[in-house]
Scaffold this motif. Structure first.
Motif, mmCIF file in Angstrom:
data_model
loop_
_atom_site.group_PDB
_atom_site.id
_atom_site.type_symbol
_atom_site.label_atom_id
_atom_site.label_comp_id
_atom_site.label_asym_id
_atom_site.label_seq_id
_atom_site.Cartn_x
_atom_site.Cartn_y
_atom_site.Cartn_z
ATOM 1 N N PRO A 33 15.846 -11.254 -23.151
ATOM 2 C CA PRO A 33 15.050 -10.401 -24.037
ATOM 3 C C PRO A 33 15.900 -9.254 -24.593
ATOM 4 N N VAL A 34 15.548 -8.823 -25.800
ATOM 5 C CA VAL A 34 16.280 -7.732 -26.462
ATOM 6 C C VAL A 34 15.286 -6.612 -26.742
ATOM 7 N N PHE A 35 15.706 -5.378 -26.522
ATOM 8 C CA PHE A 35 14.779 -4.249 -26.581
ATOM 9 C C PHE A 35 15.188 -3.200 -27.608
ATOM 10 N N ASP A 36 14.179 -2.473 -28.087
ATOM 11 C CA ASP A 36 14.374 -1.265 -28.884
ATOM 12 C C ASP A 36 14.454 -0.100 -27.890
ATOM 13 N N PRO A 37 15.590 0.598 -27.836
ATOM 14 C CA PRO A 37 15.747 1.633 -26.818
ATOM 15 C C PRO A 37 14.906 2.896 -27.068
ATOM 16 N N ALA A 38 14.314 3.008 -28.262
ATOM 17 C CA ALA A 38 13.458 4.171 -28.532
ATOM 18 C C ALA A 38 12.050 3.946 -28.012
ATOM 19 N N ILE A 102 16.395 -0.588 -34.928
ATOM 20 C CA ILE A 102 15.437 -0.993 -33.876
ATOM 21 C C ILE A 102 16.150 -1.642 -32.684
ATOM 22 N N ASP A 103 17.403 -2.049 -32.862
ATOM 23 C CA ASP A 103 18.103 -2.728 -31.760
ATOM 24 C C ASP A 103 19.009 -1.760 -31.003
ATOM 25 N N ASN A 104 19.799 -0.992 -31.741
ATOM 26 C CA ASN A 104 20.730 -0.038 -31.107
ATOM 27 C C ASN A 104 20.084 1.339 -30.920
ATOM 28 N N GLU A 191 24.998 -8.085 -25.688
ATOM 29 C CA GLU A 191 23.631 -8.506 -25.342
ATOM 30 C C GLU A 191 22.622 -7.376 -25.533
ATOM 31 N N LEU A 192 23.089 -6.112 -25.552
ATOM 32 C CA LEU A 192 22.167 -4.991 -25.709
ATOM 33 C C LEU A 192 21.835 -4.708 -27.174
ATOM 34 N N ALA A 193 22.637 -5.196 -28.086
ATOM 35 C CA ALA A 193 22.359 -4.996 -29.520
ATOM 36 C C ALA A 193 22.980 -6.135 -30.326
ATOM 37 N N PRO A 194 22.409 -7.337 -30.209
ATOM 38 C CA PRO A 194 23.024 -8.523 -30.809
ATOM 39 C C PRO A 194 22.511 -8.876 -32.204
HETATM 40 MG MG MG Z 1 18.710 -3.480 -28.148
#
Ligand code: MG
Ligand code: NAI
Length: 491
Positions: A33-38, A102-104, A191-194
């Motif tokens: 899964p990939v997340f929005d850190p905000a 939204i990713d980084n 993987e944290l911001a792909p």
């Molecule tokens: Mg991310």
């Protein structure tokens, strides 16, 4: 409502596969899964690439290289394809910037201007190189009639391993430099911001590059990254990320002496003289450490201020810092977004706690806003000294350690700035020509920026000491994807 961020989310949600040999392929393993850190919300998932996926991607790149479809394509055609890719990125820049936000987590204005803007500049800069990557003719001294010359031959298959802190800009820089040199590539996004790397793959296909010239495998560093580094079909590894991972990659490459470029961490110094233009220096020093919430390899995390202006400078710096709005990058007016992840936020907060315990004095920040998102307020410590961990170690967060200097000799000042295992960048603020040139000469870092900074792709970028090996940008950055060949022809 269909904002640019909704579009970006829909795009990110659509990805779950690798881009191999010009087509999308479902992964053979799990998903990540990939997340929005905000918001800490899930924005999609990527395929967890494994050794099989990596093998397919490397084979595709290998075949594309060995067929010479790319390296022997007329230089003007390679230039044209790279320029077409830059045009496609430019046409899609709003959405790509929103994906990056939204990713980084970086503020949208920054991802538009810096991340995507510098990606476009990098591709256009490198597009000029296929036609300019010339060797030399060499005067010969051996007896007889000889014509001696050199060429820069592409290394082959380049593995490009990218971090999460500026994913799109770093990806586009590496991809376009490798392609300009005539290599084919396998990209492994972080993987944290792909997500923006996957968007690039779509635009590569649209631009019309031959199949297999650009391949993208997503996944964990420990799995997909490690498999890529271990694959014997890879000729060159270009890595940007942490010093620890860089060292691991270098160790793994010893077996067959694989070519490696490493762009690693830093603990860069900013030096402000009493004669500096403070109206310019204050915001630049602040954004030099707090920009991208401190997640910048070249961040100016150690500040040396001349004692004659210390009080005035610090007052200005704290006032500027306290006006920086911390919040989600999707909101207007936000200057600093979240850190990339919970562990990164905890690591940075741990360093702030260490700084307190080491006896440094907080004059700004030191805390994190409550609620969702991995935010940390911009933090300034004074009363710091070079024995402290916060002064020695790369924090990779919005934390500045301030020290003073008096009328030390330039040698002493340079020695203090050079007192680090790193040597990536240095920033000097002065209107005194002697001090500027003397420090430019004595500072042991890959870049020295005097009275300002900026992304200049024609200037080489890289580190002394543990900040890395090799250079990106400029001729050096393209030649890093080549071997030099000498030819002597008797006539
Ligand atoms: Mg991310
Ligand atoms: P990392 O350096 O481990 O990750 C960067 C890239 O390398 C990612 O694509 C990752 O998947 C890949 N990778 C990780 N292990 C690998 C391996 N064994 N073989 C091949 N590829 C591998 O950075 P990470 O773990 O995300 O962050 C750790 C710390 O590193 C951060 O807390 C930060 O302080 C620092 N960092 C520094 C950067 C810089 O530019 N100076 C960039 C990113 C992180």
């Amino acid at each position: 409502m269909n904002t640019i961020f909704d579009k970006a989310l829909a795009r990110a949600n659509g990805y779950c596969g690798h881009f191999i040999d010009g087509a999308w392929r479902e992964g053979t393993g799990e998903t990540i899964p990939v997340f929005d850190p905000a918001s800490e919300k899930r924005i999609g998932a990527i395929a967890a690439g494994n050794a099989d996926d990596v093998d397919q991607a490397v084979n595709a790149a290998r075949n594309a290289f060995d067929s010479r479809a790319w390296s022997t394509m007329p230089a003007a055609d390679r230039e044209r394809l790279l320029l077409r890719l830059a045009d496609l990125v430019e046409a899609e820049q709003d959405e790509i910037a929103a994906i990056e936000t939204i990713d980084n987590g970086m503020p949208y204005r920054i991802s538009r201007m810096m991340a995507v803007g510098s990606a476009i500049s990098a591709i256009r800069y490198h597009a000029g190189w296929p036609r300019r990557l010339t060797g030399e003719t060499v005067p010969m001294s051996v007896p007889g009639n000889w014509h001696g010359y050199t060429t820069h031959d592409p290394l082959g298959v380049a593995a490009l391993i990218v971090p999460w802190n500026a994913p799109f800009a770093i990806t586009c820089t590496k991809v376009s430099a490798a392609l300009a040199a005539g290599c084919t590539v396998v990209l492994k996004p972080a993987e944290l911001a792909p997500m923006s790397g996957l968007r690039l793959a779509e635009l590569v296909a649209e631009a019309g590059f031959p199949a297999g010239v650009v391949n993208v495998v997503t996944g964990l560093g420990s799995e997909a990254g490690a498999a890529l580094v271990a694959h014997d079909g890879v000729d060159k590894i270009s890595f940007t990320g942490s010093t620890a991972t860089g060292k691991a990659i270098l160790r793994q490459s010893v077996g067959d002496l694989r070519r490696v470029s490493l762009e690693l961490g830093g603990k860069s110094a900013s030096i402000v003289f009493a004669d500096a233009d403070l109206a310019k220096a204050i915001p630049a020093v602040a954004m030099g450490i707090f920009g991208n919430s401190g997640q910048v390899c070249a961040a100016g995390s150690r500040l040396f201020v001349h004692e004659a202006i210390f009080d005035r400078f610090l007052e200005g710096l704290v006032a500027f810092t306290q006006k920086l709005v911390v919040g989600p990058g999707t909101q207007e007016g936000v200057a600093l977004g979240p850190l990339i992840s919970g562990p990164q936020r905890d690591k940075v907060m741990g360093y702030i706690e260490t700084g307190r315990k080491e006896g440094a004095t907080l004059v700004a920040g030191g805390d994190a806003p409550s609620g969702k998102g991995y935010f940390v307020n911009p933090t300034i410590f004074v009363d710091t000294n070079p024995t402290m961990k916060i002064v020695r170690e790369e924090i990779f967060g919005p934390v500045l350690s301030v020290m003073t200097f008096s009328d030390d000799s330039i040698d002493d000042l340079a020695a203090r700035a050079n007192d680090s295992i790193y040597g990536l960048s240095a920033y000097v603020w002065t209107t005194n020509l002697h001090n500027a040139h003397a420090l430019a000469k004595k500072l042991r870092s890959g870049s020295v920026k005097i009275n300002g900074s900026g992304m200049e792709f024609a200037l080489p970028f890289g580190g002394f000491r543990q900040s890395g090996i090799g250079r990106e940008h400029g001729r050096h950055g393209v030649e890093a994807f080549t071997e030099t060949k000498s030819v002597m022809v008797g006539w």
